[in-house]
Design an enzyme around this catalytic site. Structure first.
Site, PDB file in Angstrom:
ATOM      1  N   SER A   5      57.714  17.955  -2.367  1.00  0.00           N
ATOM      2  CA  SER A   5      56.367  17.486  -2.876  1.00  0.00           C
ATOM      3  C   SER A   5      55.261  17.951  -2.052  1.00  0.00           C
ATOM      4  CB  SER A   5      56.420  16.039  -2.820  1.00  0.00           C
ATOM      5  OG  SER A   5      56.349  15.150  -1.647  1.00  0.00           O
ATOM      6  N   MET A  58      63.843  21.725   7.805  1.00  0.00           N
ATOM      7  CA  MET A  58      64.445  21.109   8.893  1.00  0.00           C
ATOM      8  C   MET A  58      65.234  22.170   9.589  1.00  0.00           C
ATOM      9  SD  MET A  58      63.748  18.180   8.216  1.00  0.00           S
ATOM     10  CE  MET A  58      64.727  17.001   9.041  1.00  0.00           C
ATOM     11  N   HIS A  63      53.471  16.439   9.851  1.00  0.00           N
ATOM     12  CA  HIS A  63      54.243  15.179  10.385  1.00  0.00           C
ATOM     13  C   HIS A  63      53.778  13.926   9.903  1.00  0.00           C
ATOM     14  CE1 HIS A  63      56.727  13.256  13.339  1.00  0.00           C
ATOM     15  NE2 HIS A  63      55.619  12.648  13.671  1.00  0.00           N
TER      16      HIS A  63
HETATM   17  C1  GRF Z   1      57.099  14.952   4.728  1.00  0.00           C
HETATM   18  O1  GRF Z   1      57.169  13.533   4.647  1.00  0.00           O
HETATM   19  C2  GRF Z   1      56.751  15.669   5.848  1.00  0.00           C
HETATM   20  O2  GRF Z   1      55.901  14.775   6.745  1.00  0.00           O
HETATM   21  C3  GRF Z   1      58.063  15.701   6.632  1.00  0.00           C
HETATM   22  O3  GRF Z   1      58.722  16.052   5.768  1.00  0.00           O
HETATM   23  C4  GRF Z   1      58.531  15.327   4.494  1.00  0.00           C
HETATM   24  C5  GRF Z   1      58.717  16.568   3.545  1.00  0.00           C
HETATM   25  O4  GRF Z   1      58.532  15.869   2.196  1.00  0.00           O
HETATM   26  N1  GRF Z   1      57.970  16.884   7.738  1.00  0.00           N
HETATM   27  P1  GRF Z   1      58.538  16.758   0.836  1.00  0.00           P
HETATM   28  O5  GRF Z   1      59.948  17.708   0.866  1.00  0.00           O
HETATM   29  O6  GRF Z   1      57.212  17.545   0.989  1.00  0.00           O
HETATM   30  O7  GRF Z   1      58.484  15.899  -0.304  1.00  0.00           O
END
Ligand code: GRF
Length: 238
Positions: A18, A117, A136
């Protein structure tokens, strides 16, 4: 804007994407076009919804097509620390090769971790000094780690929110570029708080990318301006 033209932009994803979408859409708005050049979306997970979202939407809805790449990290369960170190070093090079082939170069380009990740290797950070950033979901330095939203919620803080920072070798320890506060109401649940944080992320992250695109971000050694041994981000006027 940088005299060299639009900032080559890479987005690294593992999850739903997102934030990736928020960034790409932001730079399609009138007045924002030409600030960045979306160069590539890279995922370590073949089935990441982010990759699917990028492929579907990039090809059908986004004005500009963005190439995608699937680069598995090569880390397997049961590997020794030594084996992991070798694999991570090789992965750093693989990422550099992929990014460079898409025009994201040392000294010219921005690499945005958006729910990526994979532990980022020092070789990668050395190749792209102060060019790798990440988001974060808590107000660093509070609540670093994998469960920033839940840790803040369980602790009972009244204010939390996302942080965008330069990636360094530590866990969520790099210089802070931007933060956005989110108030926790008495009737918030973890789910409603997660929604609020995501919404704040989708405003904060594109704004931060824009500051890079407009060449307003400078990382300085704070010993010069405040007596700390940390590097900090300051904004330049231009
Ligand atoms: C976010 O909440 C970010 O803070 C964390 O991972 C999430 C990623 O969400 N590092 P998305 O894949 O961008 O929806």
């Amino acid at each position: 804007m940088d005299k060299r033209g639009p900032l080559p932009l890479a987005i690294l994803v593992s999850g739903t994407g997102s934030n990736m979408e928020a960034i790409l859409r932001y730079f399609e708005q009138p007045g924002k076009e030409g600030l960045v050049k979306p160069a590539v979306v890279i995922s370590n997970r073949k089935n990441a919804y982010a990759l699917k979202r990028a492929r579907l939407k990039v090809e059908t809805t986004f004005k500009n097509k963005v190439p995608t790449a699937y680069l598995p990290s090569g880390i397997r369960k049961g590997m020794s620390d030594e084996e992991k170190a070798v694999v991570r070093k090789a992965y750093a090079q693989k990422m550099i090769n992929s990014l460079e082939s898409h025009g994201v170069m040392s000294g010219n380009g921005l690499i945005c971790g958006a729910g990526f990740m994979v532990i980022i290797h020092k070789d990668f950070l050395d190749h792209y000094p102060n060019q790798v950033i990440s988001i974060h979901p808590a107000l660093l330095p509070s609540f670093p780690g994998m469960k920033g939203v839940a840790d803040a919620f369980k602790y009972g803080v009244k204010v939390t929110g996302p942080t965008v920072h330069i990636v360094d070798e530590g866990m969520d320890t790099g210089p802070i570029i931007g933060q956005k506060t989110v108030e926790i109401a008495d009737d918030d649940t973890l789910d409603t708080l997660e929604d609020k944080i995501h919404k704040a992320e989708h405003e904060l992250y594109p704004w931060v990318v824009e500051q890079f695109a407009r060449d307003r971000v400078s990382v300085v050694d704070k010993s010069d301006i405040g007596g700390s041994d940390r590097s900090v981000v300051i904004y330049k006027e231009n």
